[in-house]
Every structure is written in C-alpha cells, then in structure tokens.
Motif scaffolding. Structure first.
Motif, PDB file in Angstrom:
ATOM      1  N   GLU A   1      -2.154  25.627 -15.298  1.00  0.00           N
ATOM      2  CA  GLU A   1      -2.514  26.951 -14.807  1.00  0.00           C
ATOM      3  C   GLU A   1      -1.272  27.742 -14.418  1.00  0.00           C
ATOM      4  N   ASP A   2      -1.389  29.068 -14.493  1.00  0.00           N
ATOM      5  CA  ASP A   2      -0.356  29.943 -13.956  1.00  0.00           C
ATOM      6  C   ASP A   2      -0.577  30.116 -12.456  1.00  0.00           C
ATOM      7  N   PRO A   3       0.484  30.375 -11.685  1.00  0.00           N
ATOM      8  CA  PRO A   3       0.322  30.542 -10.246  1.00  0.00           C
ATOM      9  C   PRO A   3      -0.418  31.828  -9.907  1.00  0.00           C
ATOM     10  N   ARG A   4      -1.315  31.729  -8.920  1.00  0.00           N
ATOM     11  CA  ARG A   4      -2.028  32.898  -8.415  1.00  0.00           C
ATOM     12  C   ARG A   4      -1.216  33.550  -7.291  1.00  0.00           C
ATOM     13  N   PRO A   5      -1.473  34.834  -6.999  1.00  0.00           N
ATOM     14  CA  PRO A   5      -0.663  35.526  -5.990  1.00  0.00           C
ATOM     15  C   PRO A   5      -0.647  34.860  -4.626  1.00  0.00           C
TER      16      PRO A   5
ATOM     17  N   GLY B   1       0.833  -1.190   0.000  1.00  0.00           N
ATOM     18  CA  GLY B   1       0.000   0.000   0.000  1.00  0.00           C
ATOM     19  C   GLY B   1       0.868   1.240   0.000  1.00  0.00           C
ATOM     20  N   LEU B   2       0.237   2.389  -0.257  1.00  0.00           N
ATOM     21  CA  LEU B   2       0.960   3.653  -0.386  1.00  0.00           C
ATOM     22  C   LEU B   2       0.179   4.744   0.322  1.00  0.00           C
ATOM     23  N   ILE B   3       0.859   5.522   1.171  1.00  0.00           N
ATOM     24  CA  ILE B   3       0.270   6.697   1.805  1.00  0.00           C
ATOM     25  C   ILE B   3       1.003   7.936   1.297  1.00  0.00           C
ATOM     26  N   LEU B   4       0.228   8.890   0.810  1.00  0.00           N
ATOM     27  CA  LEU B   4       0.787  10.173   0.391  1.00  0.00           C
ATOM     28  C   LEU B   4       0.515  11.197   1.480  1.00  0.00           C
ATOM     29  N   THR B   5       1.554  11.902   1.892  1.00  0.00           N
ATOM     30  CA  THR B   5       1.502  12.764   3.059  1.00  0.00           C
ATOM     31  C   THR B   5       1.210  14.218   2.688  1.00  0.00           C
ATOM     32  N   GLY B   6       1.032  15.029   3.740  1.00  0.00           N
ATOM     33  CA  GLY B   6       0.844  16.459   3.569  1.00  0.00           C
ATOM     34  C   GLY B   6       2.145  17.149   3.208  1.00  0.00           C
ATOM     35  N   GLY B   7       2.048  18.479   3.032  1.00  0.00           N
ATOM     36  CA  GLY B   7       3.233  19.236   2.673  1.00  0.00           C
ATOM     37  C   GLY B   7       2.876  20.508   1.936  1.00  0.00           C
ATOM     38  N   PRO B   8       3.780  20.997   1.100  1.00  0.00           N
ATOM     39  CA  PRO B   8       3.572  22.280   0.426  1.00  0.00           C
ATOM     40  C   PRO B   8       2.508  22.214  -0.664  1.00  0.00           C
ATOM     41  N   ASP B   9       2.214  23.376  -1.228  1.00  0.00           N
ATOM     42  CA  ASP B   9       1.222  23.457  -2.298  1.00  0.00           C
ATOM     43  C   ASP B   9       1.680  22.682  -3.529  1.00  0.00           C
ATOM     44  N   VAL B  10       0.706  22.256  -4.312  1.00  0.00           N
ATOM     45  CA  VAL B  10       0.991  21.605  -5.594  1.00  0.00           C
ATOM     46  C   VAL B  10       1.200  22.688  -6.649  1.00  0.00           C
ATOM     47  N   ASP B  11       2.251  22.542  -7.412  1.00  0.00           N
ATOM     48  CA  ASP B  11       2.567  23.494  -8.476  1.00  0.00           C
ATOM     49  C   ASP B  11       1.425  23.517  -9.496  1.00  0.00           C
ATOM     50  N   PRO B  12       0.795  24.671  -9.725  1.00  0.00           N
ATOM     51  CA  PRO B  12      -0.372  24.705 -10.612  1.00  0.00           C
ATOM     52  C   PRO B  12      -0.056  24.451 -12.074  1.00  0.00           C
TER      53      PRO B  12
END
Length: 237
Positions: free
Chosen positions: A78-82, A62-73
C-alpha cells in the motif's frame, strides 16, 4: 534452568545530547521487569542483518515484540495515507524477518501493540494505517488515550482461548494506538475485540503466536490479569 526471552528493541530517533548519540536502541524497563517477574531472563534484540536472524534466535526460548512507530504500509503493498505516523523501515525489515524465522522454528511469540501489527503483516495480513480515517464501524472508541499509560480506559471482550485463560473474558486495558489489524493473516485467529469491533487480540491454533493491542507491560504491577499474561507466556515455553 531459566527460560531466555528475546525482546525487540525500539529506537530513540532523537539525539541524546549527554552522550552525543542518535538512533539509540532501548528496551522498555517495565517490560524487562515484567519478564523478570516470571522467573525468565530478558534479552534485548537490536536490528541485525536479516541473514543473521536465525542465529540471533538460536539461544532463545521465546520472543516478545514491543510497541513503537507505525508499520510502513509498503510491506502490505500500500501507499502511505496522509495520517500515517513516523515509521522505521530498518526496524520493520528486521522484525518481519524475525517473525518469519521464529514461526519457521516454532518459537513462541508474544506481540504487543505494534508487535501484533508486525506479526500480522509478516504473515500476510493487513492493517488500518489510521483508524480515524479508515475504520468503517460506528462509535469508534478513543484508542489514543489521554490518561497515563498505566491506567486502563476501556474493556475488551475475549473469546475462549489461551488469552482468555490468562486475562479473563473482559479485561480492562489501556490504549495507545491509531493503527490496528484490518484483515488477519491466514492461520491467525481473532480472539479479542473492543466494543467498537477493533481487533484487540490474536492467536494461532496452539497459541505459539499471541498478540494483544494494549500495553500490559505498563499495567502488570497493579493488575493481576496483566501479570498473568506474561506468566502464561513464560509457562508455555
């Protein structure tokens, strides 16, 4: 034989002066303890070249994906918002490849907070880069709580699903995020929402993919339903 569950590592971007190291990978101890409590073996997964991802997954149940920083848009076109926060493109590339390979192998996934966002993007869905500036609903809850992370701050409503079987219909959860699932990927079902409509849980039809917006690893010792979430995942392997 005990099941082996891979857990994606976060990355400490600040320098660590006592060992003179920067970009140190780590797996949160509460998550290691939560997996161990289910009688499974946790195994930390640091980023590797995408060509090695299938081999990395080979010994896992099995695989667990953890928390952390924002996902690059840019992974959503998409372009990054402010209001976009810190991103980690290397981790995004690795984890998106990890999700796609796990799905191809039908390896069960439990995705937590950012992990749920990565799963949705990897499978073709989109995110709100920032709820405060993008969410169209009224009466938005405070999704970045000031309370300690092990304390719940709002309830969610869970419809009939494997998630409801584990945590019940109205679990009391913590909240530490400003991104959220916007449009779910194909074959991803919305199974939980907060009272303001923000998506708090996703699954696919057989629950081999399951994601939650909150952080059960910080609550499992005090809240039996959060412990049950981890146990139910291990039991499905």
């Amino acid at each position: 034989m005990k099941k082996i569950i891979g857990i994606t590592a976060d990355e400490l971007l600040a320098p660590m002066p006592y060992i003179n190291q920067q970009h140190a990978d780590f797996v949160p101890r509460p998550l290691i303890d939560a997996v161990t409590a289910t009688q499974a073996i946790p195994l930390g997964l640091s980023p590797v070249p995408t060509t090695d991802v299938a081999d990395l997954l080979a010994p896992l149940d099995g695989l667990i994906l953890t928390g952390g920083p924002d996902v690059d848009p840019t992974f959503m076109g998409e372009d990054p918002r402010p209001a976009l926060g810190i991103t980690n493109r290397r981790r995004d590339i690795f984890e998106i490849a990890l999700v796609r390979a796990a799905v191809a192998q039908h390896l069960p996934i439990l995705a937590i907070c950012r992990g749920m966002h990565v799963v949705n993007v990897a499978l073709g869905g989109t995110l709100y880069q920032d709820l405060l500036t993008q969410y169209p609903g009224k009466g938005l809850l405070k999704h970045q709580q000031a309370a300690p992370g092990n304390l719940p701050t709002h309830t969610v409503t869970v419809r009939p699903s494997a998630l409801q079987d584990a945590v019940g219909q109205h679990p009391f959860v913590n909240s530490r995020h400003h991104q959220a699932v916007r449009f779910p990927a194909d074959d991803v079902l919305i199974v939980a929402r907060a009272s303001d409509g923000v998506i708090e849980g996703i699954e696919n039809a057989d629950a081999s993919i399951q994601g939650v917006q909150w952080h059960p690893e910080n609550m499992w010792r005090e809240f039996p339903e959060q412990r049950a979430l981890f146990q139910a995942f291990t039991d499905r392997l």
